[in-house]
Design an enzyme around this catalytic site. Structure first.
Site, short mmCIF file in Angstrom:
data_model
loop_
_atom_site.label_atom_id
_atom_site.label_comp_id
_atom_site.label_asym_id
_atom_site.label_seq_id
_atom_site.Cartn_x
_atom_site.Cartn_y
_atom_site.Cartn_z
N ASP A 1 1.03 -1.17 -0.07
CA ASP A 1 -0.12 -0.10 -0.12
C ASP A 1 0.75 1.20 0.14
O ASP A 1 0.23 2.33 -0.28
CB ASP A 1 -0.90 -0.09 1.08
N TYR B 1 -9.75 0.12 2.72
CA TYR B 1 -9.26 -0.29 3.88
C TYR B 1 -8.70 1.01 4.64
O TYR B 1 -7.92 2.10 4.23
CB TYR B 1 -8.17 -1.22 3.97
CU LIG Z 1 -8.35 -7.34 6.44
#
Ligand SMILES: [Cu+2]
Ligand SMILES: *[C@@H]1O[C@H](CO)[C@@H](O)[C@H](O)[C@H]1NC(C)=O
Ligand SMILES: *[C@@H]1O[C@H](CO)[C@@H](O)[C@H](O)[C@H]1NC(C)=O
Ligand SMILES: *[C@@H]1O[C@H](CO)[C@@H](O)[C@H](O)[C@H]1NC(C)=O
Ligand SMILES: *[C@@H]1O[C@H](CO)[C@@H](O)[C@H](O)[C@H]1NC(C)=O
Ligand SMILES: *[C@@H]1O[C@H](CO)[C@@H](O)[C@H](O)[C@H]1NC(C)=O
Ligand SMILES: *[C@@H]1O[C@H](CO)[C@@H](O)[C@H](O)[C@H]1NC(C)=O
Ligand SMILES: *[C@@H]1O[C@H](CO)[C@@H](O)[C@H](O)[C@H]1NC(C)=O
Length: 843
Positions: free
Chosen positions: A387, A468
């Site tokens: 990420d 997320y």
């Molecule tokens: Cu997760």
């Protein structure tokens, strides 16, 4: 990680490598003169850092000077002014000074290290695109300023990776046409189509994709159709179970081909073969995974009476006790001090963490965040995200006061330079003290009861990378402990649950090998989160040894045991061993080893070696490392994920990090190959660096719908003083109460035993008694709340108005129209109007 789009400024990021590359390119299409940012001196305090922060990100003026310099001076970058062709700068940020230079400056406050910039450019050579790193400095630009390939800190010796796409617009068009060409199929199987013309249409399909990066810029992608999830950004739980493979041998669109299709476990050679198969009466259509209120994060309908009454909260009526120099990003609190620094890829780092003005940790910060999935189908089975590539710093979005952090928290902004422009995420970092619900210490004796508060300092940021949200806390405790804590929330990335349509009975035939069924046609997808941090430890200087102290069972005879114990006594003891060479370590089962970073040359008052212990902290169990061995997808890009922690000899100049944010694009030939850093060097009495992982084996269940919850997804590592001090130093810092129970019983005060210590204690007691005349036998230590406390309404209901200002504006609409709106999943740019008027593109 998944591309998504919301009207109100929740981020969007790209699942999707297309969009990421698109992001690299597209961010270049808005080149503006840099606006100079003037930070307002919000802090009224006169507290000043002892030195100028040598790790501070470039400010708008510095970045602007470099940008102009590189465009106006003839140089090897050969920058183009045409935004759709030629070489482009895509980011400019600080190249952090080397440790040797920075430490010298922090000690002497003389000779501030030269400022250098890391400049990344996107370069097109024939059909191929490269992302190339340069170092430019010293700053400010002059005739002596050098432009050098940035290689010294990449153990690959390279300063570039190949980008799989050079013309985003062509890529977008091509992907759109896949959806359009197959619209009869998607209509038949999924009841919807992609829609180029209406981005806001909640009923359209979007496309997500999972790349495999092969050598020399070749990429193979599996695409899957997803529901748009427009209302709550829920697209990552709306997989539609129809997949198509793409082959992208190079950047030239003429070479791209569409390959096999996949539906209900069956591979079709091409679109035509699938189309023919659907006509067959035996063709099994699967249950649809449709959006609905089930994917909304809130339930506004149902309510319990208690929900209508606000909960308790923390207040800070007399202001903060930490000292913050906003300009320099420097904090001091209860003996601790440290500098803050941000970077676009790696978010927030802390530097020069000292206690009592002695450095313990030179650098503490995020390196990379891996999420690695598994599954039965082509998307989930190879899905993996690193990420930092998407920018965990640039995606440190504004925190919501009063909910993300207590109402009394203070905030710092995160500014960065990209595509010729300075951006600011307001309120990206919060700082606050917090008093825990449980005390730090207590004891009740026959004669007294004593209890003290556990108040700690938190520095928090949240990086929202697509679906997320990673919350990262750096926490400081009164005893000298430091904790790094990660919590995750947001939408999981779900797998399609293949269930024949109209199947009458509940399905019980599945094996739960990769997850659990959690909706009509939705399955969870097991994955590992492994998030790497660096701790450059300097315990009493840089000559440190990692001692592994094992707690082991023992059988031993003791003379005094006889005759009652005839043979051996079954007991336990400790065994101390130095870790002699660079290695990976795991948290031991039953916590039977302690990892101590010791200072062999330094003892406390009692002659014991001073040390800090590294151990799992206040998270859920031990942090995880990657389950998958030799991951097919990851290649060599994230080998630090193979163990819980690593101890290495520090080469801070040449090996400043465990990862590089562009490793994602070159997994087989990463710019920084961690394994090459673990090359067996001797590490006794050396400058040590510890790389440790937070994270978990995330096996989502129906409780992750709609969102993963932070309290059950927390993981943590703590650095705890261990014979480092002569005693518990929190004693002098903490606040609490001592209650003399003899008074209660009508007895007289303690009789004087004549010791000095008793005298001292009595004088303190007398002082405390003066302050609390009314509380007979009750002694407060540390300050108390006195008099009425007024809590401002703003504390209870913080001002959120800057969130309301976020709106799409004309510029984004122009992009949207030019790149086509119908495939937000694949390729959506959304411009967020931040409260400062700065604009950014999110993917
Ligand atoms: Cu997760
Ligand atoms: C510089 O870039 C231009 C395109 O902007 C290209 O035509 C030219 O060949 C490049 N020069 C070099 C030396 O690479
Ligand atoms: C750091 O040290 C390396 C190796 O000596 C050197 O090549 C590099 O230029 C230094 N970096 C900075 C930012 O000064
Ligand atoms: C660089 O040198 C030239 C010629 O000596 C001079 O005119 C110019 O001002 C210098 N530029 C900078 C940035 O110092
Ligand atoms: C879609 O169909 C058109 C017309 O047949 C064709 O030119 C194009 O290549 C197709 N696109 C893809 C991605 O297959
Ligand atoms: C599609 O696949 C079938 C085999 O399943 C093959 O016979 C046919 O030639 C293929 N069509 C194209 C356009 O490649
Ligand atoms: C703090 O530093 C001073 C000066 O070096 C030292 O005398 C004192 O013992 C230290 N205190 C603690 C708690 O380590
Ligand atoms: C992983 O790679 C290492 C080193 O190449 C090898 O020793 C090991 O057997 C491999 N393990 C698996 C499960 O492939």
């Amino acid at each position: 990680m998944m591309a998504s789009w919301r009207p109100m400024g929740i981020v969007v990021s790209a699942l999707i490598i297309f969009s990421s590359i698109a992001y690299l390119l597209l961010s270049l299409t808005f080149i503006h003169p840099i606006r100079h940012q003037h930070t307002t001196a919000a802090s009224s305090s006169h507290f000043r850092a002892p030195a100028i922060n040598p790790f501070a990100e470039l400010d708008g003026a510095e970045a602007s000077q470099i940008y102009t310099f590189l465009h106006q001076t003839p140089n090897s970058l050969n920058l183009s002014t045409d935004t759709r062709g030629g070489n482009q700068i895509y980011l400019i940020e600080l190249l952090r000074p080397n440790k040797t230079d920075a430490v010298e400056y922090l000690e002497s406050h003389k000779a501030r290290p030269d400022r250098w910039a890391r400049v990344s450019s996107l370069e097109i050579h024939d059909d191929d695109a490269f992302i190339v790193d340069y170092m430019v400095g010293p700053l400010p630009p002059s005739n002596d300023t050098q432009i050098l390939p940035l290689e010294y800190n990449h153990n690959s010796g390279r300063n570039y990776v190949q980008s799989p796409v050079s013309d985003v617009f062509a890529m977008l068009d091509w992907a759109l046409s896949i959806g359009e060409n197959a619209s009869d199929i998607t209509q038949e199987l999924l009841g919807a189509t992609t829609n180029r013309d209406d981005l806001d249409d909640p009923d359209v399909l979007v496309i997500g994709c999972r790349p495999s990066f092969l050598h020399a810029g070749r990429t193979v992608q599996w695409l899957e159709f997803f529901g748009s999830g427009m209302d709550s950004d829920s697209r990552s739980i709306l997989p539609q179970g129809l997949y198509v493979k793409l082959d992208i041998p190079g950047a030239n669109p003429a070479t791209w081909t569409t390959g096999q299709w996949f539906y209900n476990g069956i591979l079709y050679d091409n679109e035509t073969a699938l189309r023919e198969a659907i006509k067959s009466p035996d063709f099994v259509k699967l249950e649809l995974n449709q959006d609905g209120s089930w994917s909304d994060t809130e339930d506004f309908e149902t309510s319990f009476p208690e929900r209508d009454m606000p909960p308790p909260l923390s207040i800070q009526p007399y202001g903060p006790r930490y000292h913050l120099d906003r300009k320099e990003g420097f904090i001091s609190w209860m003996g601790f001090s440290f500098y803050l620094a941000t970077a676009q890829a790696t978010a927030l780092s802390l530097f020069d963490i000292r206690y009592n003005n002695t450095r313990m940790i030179y650098e503490l910060g995020l390196q990379e965040a891996l999420a690695h999935y598994a599954g039965v189908e082509p998307l989930q089975s190879g899905l993996e995200f690193l990420d930092t590539f998407f920018g965990m710093g640039s995606m440190m979005f504004s925190l919501v006061p009063g909910v993300d952090c207590p109402g009394h928290a203070e905030y710092l902004d995160m500014s960065y330079h990209k595509g010729g422009k300075m951006y600011t995420n307001r309120n990206a970092i919060c700082i606050f003290e917090y008093t825990s619900d449980a005390p730090l210490q207590r004891h009740t004796s026959t004669f007294s009861a004593t209890v003290s508060r556990n108040t700690y300092l938190v520095v928090r940021s949240v990086s929202t990378v697509g679906n997320y949200d990673y919350t990262i806390d750096y926490i400081f405790y009164l005893d000298g402990s430091i904790e790094v804590k990660l919590r995750a929330s947001g939408y999981i990335f779900g797998a399609f649950h293949a269930e024949p349509r109209g199947h009458p009975e509940p399905h019980d035939g599945h094996t739960n090998e990769y997850g659990y069924r959690i909706h009509d046609a939705l399955h969870t997808s097991m994955h590992d989160h492994v998030v790497n941090f660096k701790a450059d430890m300097d315990i009493c200087g840089t000559s440190n040894t990692l001692v592994r102290t094992s707690i082991e069972p023992l059988q031993r005879t003791y003379d005094w045991d006889k005759p009652e114990v005839s043979g051996v006594r079954n007991t336990m003891h400790m065994v101390h061993k130095s870790v002699t060479h660079e290695t990976g370590l795991n948290w031991p089962s039953n916590s039977h080893d302690m990892y101590l970073v010791t200072a062999p040359g330094s003892v406390n008052k009692w002659g014991e070696t001073r040390a800090y212990r590294i151990q799992p902290g206040t998270g859920m169990g031990n942090p995880a490392h990657l389950t998958i061995l030799n991951s097919t997808t990851l290649g060599r890009s994230a080998l630090w994920s193979a163990n819980d922690l690593w101890v290495l000899k520090n080469h801070p100049d040449n090996e400043p990090a465990s990862a590089h944010h562009l490793n994602y694009l070159a997994p087989l030939e990463p710019l920084v190959d961690f394994e090459a850093m673990v090359d067996g060097e001797e590490i006794e009495e050396e400058d040590l660096v510890v790389y440790f992982n937070l994270g978990s084996h995330h096996v989502p269940s129906s409780q992750d719908i709609p969102n993963t919850l932070m309290h059950t997804s927390a993981s943590s590592v703590m650095f705890v003083p261990f014979n480092y001090f002569d005693y518990d130093v929190s004693r002098a810092m903490r606040q609490g109460v001592r209650i003399d129970r003899r008074r209660e019983a009508g007895k007289s005060m303690s009789k004087n035993d004549g010791s000095d210590k008793e005298e001292v204690r009595k004088s303190r007691v007398a002082r405390a008694e003066n302050e609390n005349k009314d509380d007979e036998g009750v002694k407060y230590f540390g300050a108390r709340y006195e008099g009425p406390v007024t809590v401002s309404e703003k504390m209870l209901s913080p001002d959120l108005s800057h969130y309301m200002k976020e709106r799409l504006d004309g510029q984004w609409k122009a992009v949207r129209n030019s790149v086509g709106g119908g495939l937000p999943g694949l390729f959506v740019g959304k411009e967020r109007a931040e409260d400062d008027g700065g604009r950014r593109l999110d993917w």
